[in-house]
Design a protein around this motif. Structure first.
Motif, PDB file in Angstrom:
ATOM      1  N   PHE A  50       0.852  -1.190   0.000  1.00 45.20           N
ATOM      2  CA  PHE A  50       0.000   0.000   0.000  1.00 45.20           C
ATOM      3  C   PHE A  50       0.887   1.238   0.000  1.00 45.20           C
ATOM      4  O   PHE A  50       2.061   1.182   0.379  1.00 45.20           O
ATOM      5  CB  PHE A  50      -0.962   0.010   1.196  1.00 45.20           C
ATOM      6  CG  PHE A  50      -0.285  -0.031   2.544  1.00 45.20           C
ATOM      7  CD1 PHE A  50       0.042   1.151   3.216  1.00 45.20           C
ATOM      8  CD2 PHE A  50       0.011  -1.243   3.160  1.00 45.20           C
ATOM      9  CE1 PHE A  50       0.655   1.112   4.464  1.00 45.20           C
ATOM     10  CE2 PHE A  50       0.624  -1.285   4.405  1.00 45.20           C
ATOM     11  CZ  PHE A  50       0.947  -0.107   5.060  1.00 45.20           C
ATOM     12  N   LEU A  51       0.284   2.347  -0.442  1.00 42.15           N
ATOM     13  CA  LEU A  51       1.017   3.610  -0.503  1.00 42.15           C
ATOM     14  C   LEU A  51       0.877   4.313   0.849  1.00 42.15           C
ATOM     15  O   LEU A  51      -0.134   4.161   1.533  1.00 42.15           O
ATOM     16  CB  LEU A  51       0.432   4.490  -1.619  1.00 42.15           C
ATOM     17  CG  LEU A  51       0.309   3.793  -2.982  1.00 42.15           C
ATOM     18  CD1 LEU A  51      -0.570   4.591  -3.936  1.00 42.15           C
ATOM     19  CD2 LEU A  51       1.696   3.584  -3.584  1.00 42.15           C
ATOM     20  N   SER A  52       1.889   5.066   1.237  1.00 47.94           N
ATOM     21  CA  SER A  52       1.873   5.712   2.553  1.00 47.94           C
ATOM     22  C   SER A  52       0.707   6.689   2.684  1.00 47.94           C
ATOM     23  O   SER A  52       0.286   7.025   3.783  1.00 47.94           O
ATOM     24  CB  SER A  52       3.186   6.449   2.783  1.00 47.94           C
ATOM     25  OG  SER A  52       3.364   7.392   1.747  1.00 47.94           O
ATOM     26  N   THR A  53       0.167   7.129   1.539  1.00 47.98           N
ATOM     27  CA  THR A  53      -0.902   8.130   1.549  1.00 47.98           C
ATOM     28  C   THR A  53      -2.290   7.515   1.695  1.00 47.98           C
ATOM     29  O   THR A  53      -3.282   8.239   1.760  1.00 47.98           O
ATOM     30  CB  THR A  53      -0.869   8.911   0.222  1.00 47.98           C
ATOM     31  OG1 THR A  53      -0.843   7.951  -0.849  1.00 47.98           O
ATOM     32  CG2 THR A  53       0.350   9.805   0.138  1.00 47.98           C
ATOM     33  N   VAL A  54      -2.376   6.181   1.739  1.00 52.25           N
ATOM     34  CA  VAL A  54      -3.712   5.562   1.731  1.00 52.25           C
ATOM     35  C   VAL A  54      -4.498   5.923   2.994  1.00 52.25           C
ATOM     36  O   VAL A  54      -3.935   6.075   4.084  1.00 52.25           O
ATOM     37  CB  VAL A  54      -3.617   4.021   1.561  1.00 52.25           C
ATOM     38  CG1 VAL A  54      -3.079   3.355   2.802  1.00 52.25           C
ATOM     39  CG2 VAL A  54      -4.963   3.427   1.192  1.00 52.25           C
TER      40      VAL A  54
END
Ligand code: ADP
Ligand code: MG
Length: 332
Positions: A50-54
């Motif tokens: 997953f992306l850190s911004t999720v």
């Protein structure tokens, strides 16, 4: 907020089904007589899965969803799960929505959080789920990867490739209209574990797997473990991409329209679909249809299992299509 406050505030909940939940050295579960425990773990690592911004709410959902998907593949009823969590800091603004997303899906499936571990470190989420499978006349009702037989039909649930489309938009390799991106993003960030279908297929499916690394790669596991081969219809696979119909004017970065071959790659090898891929005897078609209806899940027959080993792809006319697809492998 200390470690134990954190656990008490965000992860300690009443667990009416479990004998003992959070707060002791072990949780205690009591499997019903005549059942087996089905157990599976999945880890989500920041930057990898997953992306850190999720959105943390969606991340909580997905962390449990990918685990429930494994229970669904086996035809196991969710009972409980544990959560091992490494966090950079005890950030309430992150923990509150994360636990809400996680526990909302848990509640929807009657799956209780009974324990875990909490430590400081780079964000890492590891869940272990426990489910229940009946044993009937001494035989486990679990669907295994090894049960496919020559002559069986091959089915997949739901839709394919949409999560991969969203990933490509995030990566900046394709550009699609906003509503199409939102639909794809929902599939990527909040997959629906096909638990009800998995349960409805007990005694009907001969083999099953959940599609996490890409349809063809996951099918390869069934074929290998069952000692059989298969033919897959690519024209049907192409119809299973939910966003494709809405997305005919999607382009790549150079403004070129996306080709059917590009879509097909995402459908067959996109990954992150969390659909069920399963086999059933050709004589069970009406029972498969009834299971799909009972679980309110679409199911599509996309091929068949054959004696001849290997994987063959055909188009709508039955002509051979070259198989150039590779599925996801962390170390490849
Ligand atoms: P121990 O030191 O005995 O391993 P811990 O102090 O790590 O136990 O945890 C205390 C209790 O809180 C245990 O019951 C454990 O299962 C539970 N727990 C710890 N972290 C979590 C978490 N993230 N979610 C749910 N339960 C947790
Ligand atoms: Mg202990």
């Amino acid at each position: 907020m200390g470690e134990f406050d954190l656990i008490a505030r965000f992860f300690k909940r009443p667990t009416p089904q479990a004998v003992l939940g959070v707060g002791d050295d072990c949780a205690l579960l009591q499997p019903a007589p005549g059942t087996q425990l089905a157990i599976s773990s999945d880890m989500l690592v920041e930057g990898r899965h997953f992306l850190s911004t999720v959105d943390p709410y969606k991340l909580g959902h997905k962390a449990l969803a990918v685990n429930l998907s494994d229970l669904a593949a086996c035809g196991a009823k969710p009972l409980a799960f544990t959560l091992a969590l490494a966090l950079p800091r005890a950030d309430e603004a992150w923990l509150a929505p994360f636990s809400r997303g996680l526990l909302a899906l848990a509640d929807a499936h009657g799956c209780e959080l009974v324990g875990g571990d909490t430590t400081q470190g780079p964000l890492n989420i590891c869940i272990t789920v426990f489910g229940e499978v009946p044993v009937v006349n001494g035989r486990s009702q679990a669907h295994l990867r090894s049960g496919a037989q020559a002559g069986d039909d091959l089915y997949v649930s739901g839709t394919l490739g949409d999560a991969r489309l969203a990933l490509e938009v995030f990566r900046g390799t394709v550009c699609v209209p906003g509503p199409v991106f939102e639909a794809a993003r929902l599939r990527m960030e909040q997959p629906t574990p096909r638990v009800a279908l998995g349960l409805a297929l007990r005694g009907i499916a001969t083999a099953a797997i959940d599609v996490s690394d890409g349809l063809l790669g996951d099918l390869g596991h069934i074929l290998k473990q069952s000692g059989v081969g298969a033919t897959v219809n690519t024209e049907i696979a192409l119809t299973l991409i939910k966003t494709r119909v809405a997305c005919m004017n999607a382009t790549d970065l150079s403004g070129t329209e996306l080709l059917p071959s590009q879509w097909l790659t995402w459908a067959l090898a996109g990954g992150d679909d969390y659909e069920l891929l399963f086999t059933a005897s050709a004589s069970a078609r009406s029972r498969v249809a009834a299971a799909a209806q009972a679980s309110q899940t679409t199911v599509t027959r996309i091929g068949q299992i054959e004696q001849e080993r290997g994987l063959r792809l055909v188009d709508g006319q039955g002509q051979a299509v070259p198989n150039t697809y590779t599925s996801f492998d962390h170390f490849a």
